[in-house]
Design a protein around this motif. Structure first.
Motif, short mmCIF file in Angstrom:
data_model
loop_
_atom_site.label_atom_id
_atom_site.label_comp_id
_atom_site.label_asym_id
_atom_site.label_seq_id
_atom_site.Cartn_x
_atom_site.Cartn_y
_atom_site.Cartn_z
N UNK A 193 0.84 -1.19 0.00
CA UNK A 193 0.00 0.00 0.00
C UNK A 193 0.88 1.24 0.00
N UNK A 194 0.26 2.41 0.13
CA UNK A 194 0.97 3.69 0.00
C UNK A 194 2.17 3.76 0.94
N UNK A 195 3.34 4.04 0.37
CA UNK A 195 4.59 4.27 1.10
C UNK A 195 5.05 3.04 1.91
N UNK A 196 4.46 1.87 1.65
CA UNK A 196 4.83 0.68 2.41
C UNK A 196 6.11 0.05 1.87
N UNK A 330 4.96 -10.09 -4.25
CA UNK A 330 4.65 -8.72 -3.86
C UNK A 330 3.93 -8.04 -5.03
N UNK A 331 2.82 -7.41 -4.74
CA UNK A 331 2.00 -6.82 -5.78
C UNK A 331 1.85 -5.33 -5.55
N UNK A 332 2.00 -4.55 -6.63
CA UNK A 332 1.78 -3.11 -6.58
C UNK A 332 0.76 -2.77 -7.66
N UNK A 346 7.05 3.05 -9.90
CA UNK A 346 6.26 2.00 -9.24
C UNK A 346 6.84 1.59 -7.90
N UNK A 347 8.12 1.22 -7.89
CA UNK A 347 8.73 0.72 -6.66
C UNK A 347 10.24 0.82 -6.77
N UNK A 362 4.48 4.42 -6.65
CA UNK A 362 3.28 4.82 -7.41
C UNK A 362 3.13 6.34 -7.38
N UNK A 363 4.12 6.98 -7.96
CA UNK A 363 4.13 8.42 -8.15
C UNK A 363 4.30 8.70 -9.64
#
Length: 387
Positions: A193-196, A330-332, A346-347, A362-363
């Motif tokens: 999730x966000x920033x995780x 791991x899914x984004x 993405x990551x 995700x920016x």
């Protein structure tokens, strides 16, 4: 032979001798396939014999799973199975959508000896029991089921007498219990999730073959989408790529643009397998990282960019999955897109003393250079094309 729901027959009528192979072809590729080994009460007795992405073989190797994009192949040596295993149920689940809406869910027994369309007659079920391999009068039989649960994975596990593993609540000391503890199964992907961030530790001398996969919807009414059609005025060409920095200071980009596909067996040990120009390739786009040389890698920044078409991130349904052997995927998900910008960071994968730290971004950015600066990778950029 086409198998219909509720049909039962001897496995040796389909496979006269040797190990039994069960192949499941499925689309979309984020359907989870598993095989649950049950006792005579149809309950999980030993969760080491629950075979899925995070546990691909039983302790005695009597059941083994080979996974490809959209294909799961189970090999079962029925003569070596413990006598406590009375049956094996092969299942398919999805976190969000009804399995009946899948484009494909087909079971093949042996080398095309028997095939079963497992999504027939399904309605709202998110988890389905497809077929069973079971003992009957000292012999093994195969039976098609085609029934499931609206509650999805949780309902399926409960039906088999187990529960999904979750982090234990904080406690100063364990509380005693006289009740038997049901098997706890770690079946879930990890969705960042966000920033995780999450750190992965090697379970073997090396990380093995690390796979980064991008799957997405083309954004056209002719495009299949994940479970349905998506409408748009123009198809979007969405590409997967990454920036990298090696321990020796070398840094560059792996992407289709400029034909910078990289290399797997030599530096940078990162390779883009191909370029899906339409989004119609079922396997999407994939980058492989040679985990044997992960200690030589400092950082990898994963991105997707729209090479052609009107930016419309909300219609792409983009999902990036990082798969490391013996680790939960791991899914984004690329959500809340900025439709004025063509680049999505993405990551980031960092090498922290041999551990793999994966951080969700995700920016959205206007171009490669802006994204690279945001992750502190400074390169000299020139214009390039695919052709």
């Amino acid at each position: 032979m086409h198998l219909s729901r509720g049909q039962k027959l001897s496995i040796r009528d389909l496979i006269p001798n040797g190990s039994v192979s069960i192949t499941i072809d499925y689309y979309p590729t984020d359907i989870d396939i598993a095989a649950f080994s049950l006792d005579k009460d149809h309950k999980i007795k030993d969760d080491r014999y629950t075979i899925l992405f995070s546990n691909r073989q039983s302790p005695d190797n009597s059941i083994a799973l080979t996974l490809h994009e959209g294909k799961a192949i189970f090999t079962i040596d029925i003569d070596r199975l413990p006598t406590t295993i009375d049956r094996i149920i092969f299942t398919a689940t999805h976190d969000i959508h009804a399995i009946g809406k899948a484009r494909k869910l087909e079971v093949t027994v042996g080398q095309q000896a028997g095939t079963y369309n497992a999504k027939e007659d399904l309605t709202t079920e998110k988890a389905v029991m497809m077929i069973a391999l079971y003992r009957h009068q000292n012999a093994w039989r195969i039976g098609t089921i085609g029934q499931g649960f609206n509650g999805g994975l949780a309902a399926l596990i409960t039906h088999f007498g187990g529960e999904i593993a979750a982090p234990p609540p904080p406690s100063s000391s364990p509380s005693p219990t006289s009740n038997p503890v049901p098997p706890r199964l770690n079946l879930n992907k990890i969705t960042l999730e966000a920033k995780q961030s999450i750190s992965l530790t090697k379970t073997a001398p090396t990380f093995g073959e690390i796979k980064i996969n991008l799957n997405w919807s083309r954004g056209s009414s002719a495009r299949r989408g994940f479970f349905g059609k998506i409408s748009s005025n123009k198809a979007v060409d969405l590409d997967l790529g990454c920036l990298y920095v090696l321990k020796n200071g070398e840094k560059s980009v792996v992407q289709a643009l400029g034909k910078s596909f990289g290399h797997f067996d030599r530096k940078p040990y990162i390779k883009l397998l191909g370029d899906d120009r339409t989004g119609d390739v079922n396997t999407g786009e994939t980058i492989l990282i040679n985990g044997k040389f992960f200690d030589e890698i400092e950082k990898i920044a994963i991105f997707a960019y729209i090479y052609d078409g009107v930016p419309n991130w909300n219609e792409t349904n983009g999902v990036v999955t990082l798969t490391v052997p013996e680790q939960p995927p791991l899914e984004v998900r690329m959500t809340q897109g900025n439709n004025n910008k063509t680049m999505c960071g993405i990551a980031v994968i960092d090498n922290h003393n041999g551990q793999m730290k994966v951080s969700r971004l995700v920016e959205y950015f206007r171009d490669h250079e802006e994204f690279a600066k945001s992750v502190n990778i400074f390169l000299r950029w020139v214009s390039a094309r695919k052709n």
